[in-house]
Design a protein around this motif. Structure first.
Motif: not given
Ligand SMILES: Nc1ncnc2c1ncn2[C@@H]1O[C@H](COP(=O)(O)OP(=O)(O)OP(=O)(O)O)[C@@H](O)[C@H]1O
Ligand SMILES: [Mg+2]
Lengths: 333, 215
Positions: A103, A108, A111-112, A115, A160
């Motif tokens: 990614k 990176n 991502l969270l 989501r 991240r």
């Protein structure tokens, strides 16, 4: 600072009688640890290899389930929470960095948040904000991890972990894999960052000097994570609980103490009216001032508000005061 | 008749056989990917199950193709169906094994970082493990294709489609007119098809692998 970065302040973490016994192991890896990690502080766990630092930390985000005892965050027993839900509120930086190689950096970091249902534009703004915060150019967002140096990857790891603005951060030797200069730089950046974000941070290291620099408090651990001493860096340096803790401090304990003391926290004498004295900026430490005195062969230095020859002189520092500071008298908290 | 003359005269049949050969191989590989990757995903976490999956699919590969095709006539009759089933059986080992190895060998730090940010096991499997294992899995797909593209020729023995018909016709009346040309056409056709197929798969591999994973 934009509001989102400082959005969620830290929460208090409390461990009570926490024990971890790995199956098939005679001795517990962590035995009856109790400690309070105050909201908004950096607590450093320091101890020899294999003493249980990582195990203790991973029980907080439940990557490892405690055998017994309770852990609460902001008063809530973490064992009552859904583990995945719980982990989304805890930023986790692992020693091996663990970026997702397939990614891009933006994915990176994003991502969270993605989501969690953030809108595309909000995620993009968040990524840009975090890259700036950790001191990486904005166009790195489109790169892949393998196109970054180790130190840069480490910063992405921190970004991240901060992405979804967690109140709590767990950092396992986050600067372990870097050379001393990069490490020092990352530490300074991290401290600057923490002054802005005020998260509750559990920081693992086996480097005591790093612990002194990073920690609001330090927990010196014996094997099985038994706490030898849990106090502020100043207090541990001034009064190590026993020989074990003293051995961690190692040589040069007095100098280390001076390195914790900033000139701005020391009572300065009025500036003498003689010229040609060495000058040092008020952000430096007493240890830096002592170094300057030794280097210049002068027992007094001028303390200035900023760099440069025409910066305002705030006062002067004498060798006598430095020696008093080492004895714990000159502090002006 | 020379070989070139034979090909010129029969090119419609030859092209037709080649297309059918390609179709049955592609179909079998596609089905084998679904089964093999699925099997890998279900077993990679348990060493005994994973070992069971590789030994079983490995044992399949040792069954002589004529025997397998013969056995498959009973349930599936003659034609394309027994050939397709046999090819799937032969294609399973490389795909299954590479899926298991690929999924197991994903950097544990990546998985820990994913779990640590609150991704469920299923999400870690789909979003992290599978894309990271993909180059390894796809290498298995290519090996499987090369294996079954040759075996597919035997399919003509149960009246299956493809270039095997050229070979079997030629062998059936060996010494007769053009019999050698037929065998040659079938054999060369398969070799060329295998080369082109692998080239195409290499392209697909490139397109489906993240740029972050390419060296
Ligand atoms: N999964 C496991 N199964 C069994 N024992 C384990 C497991 N993980 C850790 N241990 C043991 O528990 C003890 C504590 O390990 P831990 O990883 O917490 O140490 P650490 O303080 O983080 O060490 P280091 O500084 O080397 O990272 C060690 O003796 C280790 O061998
Ligand atoms: Mg550790």
């Amino acid at each position: 600072m934009p509001e989102s970065i400082t959005g969620r302040p830290g929460e208090t973490i409390e461990l009570t009688d926490v024990t971890k016994r790995y199956p098939g192991q005679a001795e517990p890896a962590v035995e009856a640890v109790s400690m309070v990690i105050p909201a908004g502080e950096v607590v450093v766990l320091v101890g020899p290899s294999g003493c249980g630092k990582t195990t203790t930390m991973k029980m907080i985000n439940r990557l490892i389930e405690p055998t017994s005892g309770t852990i609460t965050i902001g008063g809530t027993d973490v064992l009552t929470l859904d583990p995945d839900q719980h982990r989304r509120d805890i930023g986790y930086v692992i020693q091996q960095i663990g970026l997702f190689p397939h990614k891009r950096i933006e994915d990176n970091i994003g991502l969270l948040p993605k989501r969690l249902g953030w809108s595309r534009s909000r995620v993009r703004a968040r990524v840009a904000e975090l890259l700036e915060l950790v001191g990486l150019p904005a166009d790195y967002a489109r790169r892949y991890p393998r196109e970054l140096s180790g130190g840069q990857q480490q910063r992405v790891g921190v970004a991240r972990a901060l992405a979804a603005d967690p109140p709590v951060m767990l950092m396992d030797e986050p600067f372990g894999a870097t050379d001393p200069i990069t490490r020092d730089h990352l530490q300074n950046e991290f401290l600057r960052l923490q002054r802005e974000v005020r998260k509750t941070i559990v920081f693992v290291t086996h480097d005591f000097d790093e612990a002194l620099k990073m920690g609001d408090r330090i927990a010196v651990l014996r094997p099985r994570s038994v706490i030898a001493q849990y106090d502020t860096p100043e207090a541990i340096l001034a009064a190590p609980a026993d020989d074990y803790v003293a051995s961690f401090i190692g040589a040069g304990g007095q100098l280390k103490k001076l390195a914790l003391l900033r000139l701005r926290d020391v009572e300065l004498a009025p500036a003498p009216r003689v010229g040609g004295l060495p000058r040092i900026v008020v952000d430096a430490t007493v240890r830096d001032a002592l170094d300057l005195m030794l280097g210049e062969g002068s027992d007094v230095v001028l303390v200035t508000g900023d760099f440069g020859d025409d910066a305002e002189v705030l006062g002067s520092l004498h060798l006598q005061t430095v020696m008093g500071a080492a004895a714990g008298k000159a502090g002006n908290p | 008749m020379t070989f070139a003359e034979y090909v010129r005269e029969n090119w419609i049949t030859i092209v037709n056989d080649t297309i059918l050969h390609f179709d049955v191989t592609l179909g079998a590989v596609a089905i084998a990917v679904v089964i093999g990757v699925g099997l890998g995903m279900l077993t990679y976490r348990h060493s005994t199950l994973a070992a069971l999956a590789t030994t079983t699919t490995g044992a399949f590969l040792t069954i002589p193709s004529v025997a397998l095709l013969g056995v498959l006539i009973a349930p599936f009759g003659l034609g394309v169906l027994p050939v397709l089933v046999a090819l799937v059986v032969y294609a399973l080992l490389p795909i299954t094994r590479n899926t298991i190895v690929g999924l197991q060998e994903v950097d544990p730090a990546v998985v820990e970082a994913g779990r640590g940010m609150g991704l469920s096991r299923t999400r870690v499997l789909w979003d992290l493990r599978l894309p990271l294992a993909w180059p390894v899995i796809f290498a298995g797909v290519r090996v499987s294709t090369q294996i079954i593209i040759g075996i597919a020729a035997i399919g003509a023995w149960v009246q299956g489609p493809g270039l095997g018909n050229q070979i079997f016709n030629g062998l059936g009346r060996f010494g007769g007119a053009n019999s050698l040309n037929q065998v040659l056409t079938g054999t060369l056709g398969i070799v060329v098809l295998a080369l082109l197929f692998d080239l195409a798969l290499a392209g697909v591999a490139r397109l489906t692998t993240s740029r972050g994973l390419r060296a």
